[in-house]
Motif scaffolding. Sequence first.
Motif, PDB file in Angstrom:
ATOM      1  N   HIS A 122      65.111  53.430  20.480  1.00 49.18           N
ATOM      2  CA  HIS A 122      64.896  52.582  19.854  1.00 49.18           C
ATOM      3  C   HIS A 122      63.685  51.013  20.415  1.00 49.18           C
ATOM      4  O   HIS A 122      62.813  50.673  19.535  1.00 49.18           O
ATOM      5  CB  HIS A 122      65.860  51.237  19.762  1.00 49.18           C
ATOM      6  CG  HIS A 122      66.847  51.325  18.343  1.00 49.18           C
ATOM      7  ND1 HIS A 122      67.514  52.293  18.179  1.00 49.18           N
ATOM      8  CD2 HIS A 122      67.510  50.985  17.087  1.00 49.18           C
ATOM      9  CE1 HIS A 122      68.520  52.664  17.449  1.00 49.18           C
ATOM     10  NE2 HIS A 122      68.450  51.369  16.842  1.00 49.18           N
ATOM     11  N   TYR A 123      63.327  51.619  21.374  1.00 52.08           N
ATOM     12  CA  TYR A 123      62.384  50.611  22.611  1.00 52.08           C
ATOM     13  C   TYR A 123      61.447  50.730  22.191  1.00 52.08           C
ATOM     14  O   TYR A 123      60.539  49.501  22.426  1.00 52.08           O
ATOM     15  CB  TYR A 123      62.718  50.963  23.359  1.00 52.08           C
ATOM     16  CG  TYR A 123      62.624  51.954  24.693  1.00 52.08           C
ATOM     17  CD1 TYR A 123      60.659  52.157  24.488  1.00 52.08           C
ATOM     18  CD2 TYR A 123      63.252  52.715  25.411  1.00 52.08           C
ATOM     19  CE1 TYR A 123      60.366  53.605  24.971  1.00 52.08           C
ATOM     20  CE2 TYR A 123      62.924  54.129  26.257  1.00 52.08           C
ATOM     21  CZ  TYR A 123      61.473  54.077  26.177  1.00 52.08           C
ATOM     22  OH  TYR A 123      60.880  54.754  26.477  1.00 52.08           O
ATOM     23  N   ASP A 124      60.393  51.523  20.704  1.00 51.04           N
ATOM     24  CA  ASP A 124      59.151  51.570  21.113  1.00 51.04           C
ATOM     25  C   ASP A 124      58.974  51.131  20.175  1.00 51.04           C
ATOM     26  O   ASP A 124      58.031  50.208  19.733  1.00 51.04           O
ATOM     27  CB  ASP A 124      59.224  52.989  20.782  1.00 51.04           C
ATOM     28  CG  ASP A 124      57.535  52.981  20.836  1.00 51.04           C
ATOM     29  OD1 ASP A 124      57.086  53.228  21.596  1.00 51.04           O
ATOM     30  OD2 ASP A 124      56.105  54.331  19.718  1.00 51.04           O
ATOM     31  N   GLU A 125      59.922  50.880  18.964  1.00 47.96           N
ATOM     32  CA  GLU A 125      60.102  49.580  18.227  1.00 47.96           C
ATOM     33  C   GLU A 125      59.962  48.108  18.031  1.00 47.96           C
ATOM     34  O   GLU A 125      60.291  47.561  17.303  1.00 47.96           O
ATOM     35  CB  GLU A 125      60.652  50.449  16.980  1.00 47.96           C
ATOM     36  CG  GLU A 125      59.081  51.497  16.707  1.00 47.96           C
ATOM     37  CD  GLU A 125      59.774  51.995  15.335  1.00 47.96           C
ATOM     38  OE1 GLU A 125      61.064  53.038  15.599  1.00 47.96           O
ATOM     39  OE2 GLU A 125      59.234  51.883  14.417  1.00 47.96           O
ATOM     40  N   THR A 126      61.395  47.839  19.026  1.00 50.74           N
ATOM     41  CA  THR A 126      61.704  46.484  18.953  1.00 50.74           C
ATOM     42  C   THR A 126      62.614  46.232  20.877  1.00 50.74           C
ATOM     43  O   THR A 126      62.502  47.392  21.427  1.00 50.74           O
ATOM     44  CB  THR A 126      63.723  46.174  18.291  1.00 50.74           C
ATOM     45  OG1 THR A 126      63.667  45.419  18.330  1.00 50.74           O
ATOM     46  CG2 THR A 126      64.846  47.655  18.585  1.00 50.74           C
ATOM     47  N   ASP A 127      62.877  45.010  21.246  1.00 49.50           N
ATOM     48  CA  ASP A 127      63.349  44.638  22.395  1.00 49.50           C
ATOM     49  C   ASP A 127      64.969  45.518  22.455  1.00 49.50           C
ATOM     50  O   ASP A 127      65.422  45.510  21.312  1.00 49.50           O
ATOM     51  CB  ASP A 127      63.979  44.005  22.589  1.00 49.50           C
ATOM     52  CG  ASP A 127      62.050  42.692  23.168  1.00 49.50           C
ATOM     53  OD1 ASP A 127      61.193  43.816  23.532  1.00 49.50           O
ATOM     54  OD2 ASP A 127      61.505  41.637  23.611  1.00 49.50           O
ATOM     55  N   VAL A 128      65.495  45.900  23.886  1.00 46.73           N
ATOM     56  CA  VAL A 128      67.297  46.356  23.434  1.00 46.73           C
ATOM     57  C   VAL A 128      68.015  45.304  24.837  1.00 46.73           C
ATOM     58  O   VAL A 128      66.830  45.148  25.542  1.00 46.73           O
ATOM     59  CB  VAL A 128      67.338  47.956  23.132  1.00 46.73           C
ATOM     60  CG1 VAL A 128      66.554  48.688  22.229  1.00 46.73           C
ATOM     61  CG2 VAL A 128      66.158  48.987  24.374  1.00 46.73           C
ATOM     62  N   ALA A 129      69.017  45.657  24.591  1.00 46.28           N
ATOM     63  CA  ALA A 129      69.387  44.796  25.770  1.00 46.28           C
ATOM     64  C   ALA A 129      70.724  46.205  26.355  1.00 46.28           C
ATOM     65  O   ALA A 129      71.450  46.540  25.424  1.00 46.28           O
ATOM     66  CB  ALA A 129      69.221  42.801  25.629  1.00 46.28           C
ATOM     67  N   LEU A 130      70.692  45.927  27.061  1.00 44.73           N
ATOM     68  CA  LEU A 130      72.211  46.593  27.908  1.00 44.73           C
ATOM     69  C   LEU A 130      72.863  45.309  28.907  1.00 44.73           C
ATOM     70  O   LEU A 130      72.264  44.250  29.460  1.00 44.73           O
ATOM     71  CB  LEU A 130      72.014  47.909  29.271  1.00 44.73           C
ATOM     72  CG  LEU A 130      71.087  48.478  28.901  1.00 44.73           C
ATOM     73  CD1 LEU A 130      71.214  49.351  30.050  1.00 44.73           C
ATOM     74  CD2 LEU A 130      71.785  49.369  27.889  1.00 44.73           C
ATOM     75  N   VAL A 131      73.765  44.828  28.372  1.00 49.13           N
ATOM     76  CA  VAL A 131      74.803  43.742  28.899  1.00 49.13           C
ATOM     77  C   VAL A 131      75.882  43.975  29.889  1.00 49.13           C
ATOM     78  O   VAL A 131      76.607  44.629  29.338  1.00 49.13           O
ATOM     79  CB  VAL A 131      74.794  42.672  28.142  1.00 49.13           C
ATOM     80  CG1 VAL A 131      76.253  41.484  27.707  1.00 49.13           C
ATOM     81  CG2 VAL A 131      74.232  42.428  26.399  1.00 49.13           C
ATOM     82  N   PHE A 132      76.161  43.035  30.973  1.00 42.59           N
ATOM     83  CA  PHE A 132      76.483  43.212  31.684  1.00 42.59           C
ATOM     84  C   PHE A 132      77.434  42.452  32.578  1.00 42.59           C
ATOM     85  O   PHE A 132      77.156  41.153  32.594  1.00 42.59           O
ATOM     86  CB  PHE A 132      76.364  43.935  32.783  1.00 42.59           C
ATOM     87  CG  PHE A 132      75.149  45.015  32.791  1.00 42.59           C
ATOM     88  CD1 PHE A 132      75.703  46.128  33.457  1.00 42.59           C
ATOM     89  CD2 PHE A 132      74.435  45.703  33.228  1.00 42.59           C
ATOM     90  CE1 PHE A 132      75.488  47.476  33.317  1.00 42.59           C
ATOM     91  CE2 PHE A 132      73.611  46.710  32.358  1.00 42.59           C
ATOM     92  CZ  PHE A 132      74.344  47.659  33.317  1.00 42.59           C
ATOM     93  N   GLY A 133      79.072  42.082  32.257  1.00 45.73           N
ATOM     94  CA  GLY A 133      79.473  41.019  32.558  1.00 45.73           C
ATOM     95  C   GLY A 133      80.297  40.888  33.521  1.00 45.73           C
ATOM     96  O   GLY A 133      79.552  40.833  34.597  1.00 45.73           O
ATOM     97  N   ARG A 134      81.144  39.730  33.434  1.00 39.00           N
ATOM     98  CA  ARG A 134      81.419  39.101  34.931  1.00 39.00           C
ATOM     99  C   ARG A 134      82.167  39.888  35.317  1.00 39.00           C
ATOM    100  O   ARG A 134      82.973  41.326  35.568  1.00 39.00           O
ATOM    101  CB  ARG A 134      82.216  37.855  34.615  1.00 39.00           C
ATOM    102  CG  ARG A 134      81.888  37.668  34.009  1.00 39.00           C
ATOM    103  CD  ARG A 134      83.184  36.140  32.930  1.00 39.00           C
ATOM    104  NE  ARG A 134      82.577  35.655  32.208  1.00 39.00           N
ATOM    105  CZ  ARG A 134      82.049  35.628  30.862  1.00 39.00           C
ATOM    106  NH1 ARG A 134      81.907  36.922  30.737  1.00 39.00           N
ATOM    107  NH2 ARG A 134      81.194  34.814  30.395  1.00 39.00           N
ATOM    108  N   GLU A 135      82.085  40.066  37.370  1.00 39.19           N
ATOM    109  CA  GLU A 135      82.229  41.293  38.303  1.00 39.19           C
ATOM    110  C   GLU A 135      84.176  41.591  38.429  1.00 39.19           C
ATOM    111  O   GLU A 135      84.068  42.971  38.020  1.00 39.19           O
ATOM    112  CB  GLU A 135      82.393  40.961  40.015  1.00 39.19           C
ATOM    113  CG  GLU A 135      80.428  40.538  40.024  1.00 39.19           C
ATOM    114  CD  GLU A 135      79.990  39.521  39.807  1.00 39.19           C
ATOM    115  OE1 GLU A 135      79.122  39.143  40.208  1.00 39.19           O
ATOM    116  OE2 GLU A 135      80.937  38.231  39.347  1.00 39.19           O
ATOM    117  N   HIS A 136      84.544  40.440  37.917  1.00 38.85           N
ATOM    118  CA  HIS A 136      86.467  41.066  37.605  1.00 38.85           C
ATOM    119  C   HIS A 136      86.832  40.684  35.949  1.00 38.85           C
ATOM    120  O   HIS A 136      88.164  41.471  36.208  1.00 38.85           O
ATOM    121  CB  HIS A 136      87.181  39.952  38.245  1.00 38.85           C
ATOM    122  CG  HIS A 136      86.500  39.491  39.636  1.00 38.85           C
ATOM    123  ND1 HIS A 136      86.765  40.437  40.335  1.00 38.85           N
ATOM    124  CD2 HIS A 136      85.702  38.474  40.767  1.00 38.85           C
ATOM    125  CE1 HIS A 136      86.015  40.258  42.139  1.00 38.85           C
ATOM    126  NE2 HIS A 136      85.881  38.664  41.800  1.00 38.85           N
TER     127      HIS A 136
END
Length: 251
Positions: free
Chosen positions: A108-122
């Motif tokens: 996907h990233y050649d044509e649009t922004d992508v996001a990898l999302v990480f939550g709270r530590e606990h």
Amino acid sequence: MEKILPLSRVRIVLIATSHPGNIGAAARAMKNMCLDKLVLVRPRLFPHEGATARASGAGELLENARCVDSLEEAVTGCRLVIGASARLRTITWPQMTPRETAEKVVSHYDETDVALVFGREHSGLTNEELDLCHYLVNIPTNPDFSSLNLAMAVQLLAYEVLLASNEVGPAKQQGQLPAEVEKFEGFIQHLEQTLTDIDFSDPRKSDKLIRKLRRFFMRAAPDDEELNLLRGILSAAQGRKSMRRDETSKG
């Protein structure tokens, strides 16, 4: 291994990080793997000397990190959002392995922004935050000791993305790309309001229904034109309900 493709359209998003050292260590992991877009959602302490110390040479990533108030703002403009979580949910999100995730990101990233999302530590990501994610990535671990440090999780997924970018390269998408997250969210809000307006659902009890419908439409991955069509149908349904009400009141 030489980097052959730009990774500047891949965002690493950290939500409500408690320990500034984890932010710094995540920045170092990102720089190791040629990623440079860091977005922080309501970090507890930032900027902070602990983050700078743990960044160990990746200070420019911290200086350029964007701080925002919500995940919605963090993923604005993205057409692919993947959340990392160790917990299984009552309503199943489409799940991928780290390697499958990397291949999806690269495609996907050649044509649009992508996001990898990480939550709270606990506590990771809430269901409401996962609502904004198209997929869920689960990192396989020892079932008797499954807790991963935040920076370790970032390092692992960032490595897989770099590896995939060199080995696979971006695949051209067939047809239109899915709509941007904010446009999809506008559709979901319109859908929820329409279901209330036509008396299909009770707004006090509709959370589970909306979540199921959200997953259905996310799997379909409608593009901008398709969302406009769907919203036109919703507007027509709202209009017809309003007309019936007017006729009833006149009668």
